[in-house]
Design a protein around this motif. Structure first.
Motif, PDB file in Angstrom:
ATOM      1  N   ARG A  26      20.978 -14.447  19.645  1.00 25.46           N
ATOM      2  CA  ARG A  26      20.287 -15.692  19.321  1.00 25.46           C
ATOM      3  C   ARG A  26      20.852 -16.302  18.037  1.00 25.46           C
ATOM      4  O   ARG A  26      21.068 -17.504  17.959  1.00 25.46           O
ATOM      5  CB  ARG A  26      18.784 -15.450  19.142  1.00 25.46           C
ATOM      6  N   LYS A  27      21.078 -15.454  17.045  1.00 30.01           N
ATOM      7  CA  LYS A  27      21.612 -15.937  15.774  1.00 30.01           C
ATOM      8  C   LYS A  27      23.020 -16.506  15.975  1.00 30.01           C
ATOM      9  O   LYS A  27      23.350 -17.563  15.458  1.00 30.01           O
ATOM     10  CB  LYS A  27      21.653 -14.806  14.744  1.00 30.01           C
ATOM     11  N   ALA A  59      18.258  -2.743  21.880  1.00 28.02           N
ATOM     12  CA  ALA A  59      18.313  -3.893  22.786  1.00 28.02           C
ATOM     13  C   ALA A  59      17.728  -5.133  22.101  1.00 28.02           C
ATOM     14  O   ALA A  59      18.297  -6.228  22.199  1.00 28.02           O
ATOM     15  CB  ALA A  59      17.564  -3.579  24.073  1.00 28.02           C
ATOM     16  N   LYS A  60      16.593  -4.970  21.414  1.00 23.27           N
ATOM     17  CA  LYS A  60      15.982  -6.087  20.692  1.00 23.27           C
ATOM     18  C   LYS A  60      16.925  -6.598  19.606  1.00 23.27           C
ATOM     19  O   LYS A  60      17.064  -7.804  19.410  1.00 23.27           O
ATOM     20  CB  LYS A  60      14.657  -5.668  20.052  1.00 23.27           C
ATOM     21  N   MET A  61      17.566  -5.674  18.917  1.00 17.77           N
ATOM     22  CA  MET A  61      18.495  -6.040  17.848  1.00 17.77           C
ATOM     23  C   MET A  61      19.657  -6.853  18.413  1.00 17.77           C
ATOM     24  O   MET A  61      20.068  -7.855  17.828  1.00 17.77           O
ATOM     25  CB  MET A  61      19.004  -4.772  17.152  1.00 17.77           C
ATOM     26  N   GLU A  62      20.192  -6.436  19.545  1.00 16.56           N
ATOM     27  CA  GLU A  62      21.297  -7.173  20.174  1.00 16.56           C
ATOM     28  C   GLU A  62      20.855  -8.577  20.585  1.00 16.56           C
ATOM     29  O   GLU A  62      21.602  -9.537  20.420  1.00 16.56           O
ATOM     30  CB  GLU A  62      21.839  -6.400  21.383  1.00 16.56           C
ATOM     31  N   PHE A 105      18.217  -7.612   6.599  1.00 17.81           N
ATOM     32  CA  PHE A 105      17.241  -7.876   7.650  1.00 17.81           C
ATOM     33  C   PHE A 105      16.532  -6.588   8.036  1.00 17.81           C
ATOM     34  O   PHE A 105      15.307  -6.559   8.133  1.00 17.81           O
ATOM     35  CB  PHE A 105      17.918  -8.521   8.875  1.00 17.81           C
ATOM     36  N   LEU A 106      17.281  -5.523   8.247  1.00 20.13           N
ATOM     37  CA  LEU A 106      16.679  -4.264   8.681  1.00 20.13           C
ATOM     38  C   LEU A 106      15.733  -3.684   7.640  1.00 20.13           C
ATOM     39  O   LEU A 106      14.849  -2.904   7.970  1.00 20.13           O
ATOM     40  CB  LEU A 106      17.766  -3.246   9.034  1.00 20.13           C
TER      41      LEU A 106
END
Length: 140
Positions: free
Chosen positions: A133-134, A125-128, A31-32
């Protein structure tokens, strides 16, 4: 016969552990490295390049560790096929196998930490949030 069965079980469970550890974090790295992540996390080209380098370094480490795993598997097989059981050798092989598993986990943790350091506080923070959500979607 019981000794051979026990060692066979050890070999199988060790292989399964390596397999499970091998896939942990696999999707996050892909993903990254994707365009989707670059957009969602606002990754700079420099960050993308650093992440790609970290992932490549980890892959090289994994290749060496997998070779160790293969060698351990051969040694367990030879131990099983011996005419007599050498408990001391079996213990040494088990310890060696455990060390290889620990090294594998260490390499994975190291790469995750290095990637984490590449991200800004906002990107972390966005990654967390994306991870939550996943995880929430998979529990439904």
């Amino acid at each position: 016969m019981k000794v051979k069965s026990a060692i066979s079980i050890l070999m199988i469970s060790g292989g399964l552990l390596f397999s499970a550890v091998g896939h942990a974090g696999h999707h996050a790295e892909h993903f990254l490295l994707s365009e989707k992540a670059a957009k969602k996390l606002n990754l700079t080209q420099a960050q993308q390049d650093k992440i790609a380098t970290i992932v490549e370094q980890k892959k090289a480490s994994m290749k060496a560790l997998k070779m160790t795993r293969h060698n351990n598997k051969d040694a367990f097989k030879a131990l099983i096929e011996n005419d007599y059981f050498d408990e001391q050798q079996a213990r040494a092989l088990i310890a060696k196998s455990s060390d290889a598993k620990n090294d594998l986990l260490l390499a994975k943790l190291r790469s995750k930490q290095q990637i984490w350091q590449v991200l800004t506080a906002e990107q972390r923070a966005k990654m967390e949030k994306l991870k939550q959500r996943k995880a929430h979607r998979h529990t439904k």
